[in-house]
Design a protein around this motif. Structure first.
Motif, mmCIF file in Angstrom:
data_model
loop_
_atom_site.group_PDB
_atom_site.id
_atom_site.type_symbol
_atom_site.label_atom_id
_atom_site.label_comp_id
_atom_site.label_asym_id
_atom_site.label_seq_id
_atom_site.Cartn_x
_atom_site.Cartn_y
_atom_site.Cartn_z
ATOM 1 N N ASP A 32 11.838 -0.652 -17.173
ATOM 2 C CA ASP A 32 10.888 -0.028 -18.107
ATOM 3 C C ASP A 32 9.957 -1.085 -18.706
ATOM 4 O OD1 ASP A 32 12.139 2.372 -17.631
ATOM 5 O OD2 ASP A 32 13.311 2.349 -19.481
ATOM 6 N N GLY A 33 8.654 -0.804 -18.676
ATOM 7 C CA GLY A 33 7.664 -1.672 -19.301
ATOM 8 C C GLY A 33 7.300 -2.923 -18.509
ATOM 9 N N TYR A 64 8.948 11.071 -20.672
ATOM 10 C CA TYR A 64 9.862 11.352 -21.776
ATOM 11 C C TYR A 64 11.281 11.140 -21.284
ATOM 12 C CZ TYR A 64 6.253 13.305 -24.754
ATOM 13 O OH TYR A 64 5.148 13.467 -25.556
ATOM 14 N N GLU A 65 12.078 10.397 -22.085
ATOM 15 C CA GLU A 65 13.477 10.177 -21.760
ATOM 16 C C GLU A 65 14.313 10.500 -22.982
ATOM 17 O OE1 GLU A 65 14.423 6.374 -20.116
ATOM 18 O OE2 GLU A 65 13.219 6.710 -18.321
ATOM 19 N N THR A 67 16.975 9.784 -25.575
ATOM 20 C CA THR A 67 17.625 8.631 -26.199
ATOM 21 C C THR A 67 18.482 9.129 -27.353
ATOM 22 O OG1 THR A 67 15.777 8.256 -27.715
ATOM 23 C CG2 THR A 67 15.695 7.104 -25.603
ATOM 24 N N THR A 72 12.010 10.412 -26.256
ATOM 25 C CA THR A 72 11.072 9.337 -26.559
ATOM 26 C C THR A 72 10.173 9.095 -25.356
ATOM 27 O OG1 THR A 72 12.804 8.288 -27.897
ATOM 28 C CG2 THR A 72 10.901 6.942 -27.338
ATOM 29 N N ILE A 74 8.483 6.783 -22.909
ATOM 30 C CA ILE A 74 8.773 5.437 -22.409
ATOM 31 C C ILE A 74 7.770 5.074 -21.317
ATOM 32 C CG2 ILE A 74 10.493 4.014 -21.247
ATOM 33 C CD1 ILE A 74 11.973 4.819 -23.540
ATOM 34 N N GLU A 75 7.267 3.846 -21.370
ATOM 35 C CA GLU A 75 6.378 3.356 -20.304
ATOM 36 C C GLU A 75 7.229 2.761 -19.186
ATOM 37 O OE1 GLU A 75 2.874 0.089 -19.419
ATOM 38 O OE2 GLU A 75 3.669 0.263 -21.446
ATOM 39 N N LYS A 76 6.995 3.214 -17.981
ATOM 40 C CA LYS A 76 7.704 2.703 -16.807
ATOM 41 C C LYS A 76 6.949 1.503 -16.238
ATOM 42 C CE LYS A 76 11.090 5.598 -16.453
ATOM 43 N NZ LYS A 76 12.449 5.140 -16.579
#
Length: 117
Positions: A32-33, A64-65, A67, A72, A74-76
């Motif tokens: 991620d990120g 969206y994941e 958590t 949340t 999240i940027e992949k």
């Protein structure tokens, strides 16, 4: 003749850095990120090739994941396998071409030394 070997060796070193960058990008495709890196090859004075590594800051896909705090955004990773694999195949061919240049230069030098003796 030695300058030809030097140029080919600098090419091998630059292509190796390009392959390492591709491998690192593929290894982090699910991180991620993660921001991918790109290697560009530039002419080095007086002869040879230099590898310049730069990080590509384009955003990866946002998903969206679930958590502990709820859903949340999240940027992949911004790595695309469809770009990395062809780049690795090209780099492999470039590496082989530079290696062949070193082998030919080595043969030529060996033949020259055989003629001298």
């Amino acid at each position: 003749m030695i300058s030809g070997i030097h140029s080919a060796l600098s090419g091998l070193t630059a292509i190796q850095k390009k392959i390492e960058s591709n491998a690192n990008n593929v290894a982090n495709i699910n991180t991620d990120g993660y921001k991918k890196t790109r290697v560009t090859l530039q002419e080095k004075e007086p002869q040879g090739i230099e590898a310049v590594v730069q990080q590509i800051q384009t955003a990866g896909p946002m998903v969206y994941e679930q958590t502990s705090g709820g859903e949340t955004l999240i940027e992949k990773s911004n790595v695309e396998l469809s770009e990395e694999l062809p780049s690795m195949m090209l780099s492999r061919r470039f590496f082989q071409a530079n290696l062949k240049t070193v082998q030919v230069q080595d043969e030529m030098l060996g033949n020259l030394l055989d003629i001298k003796s």
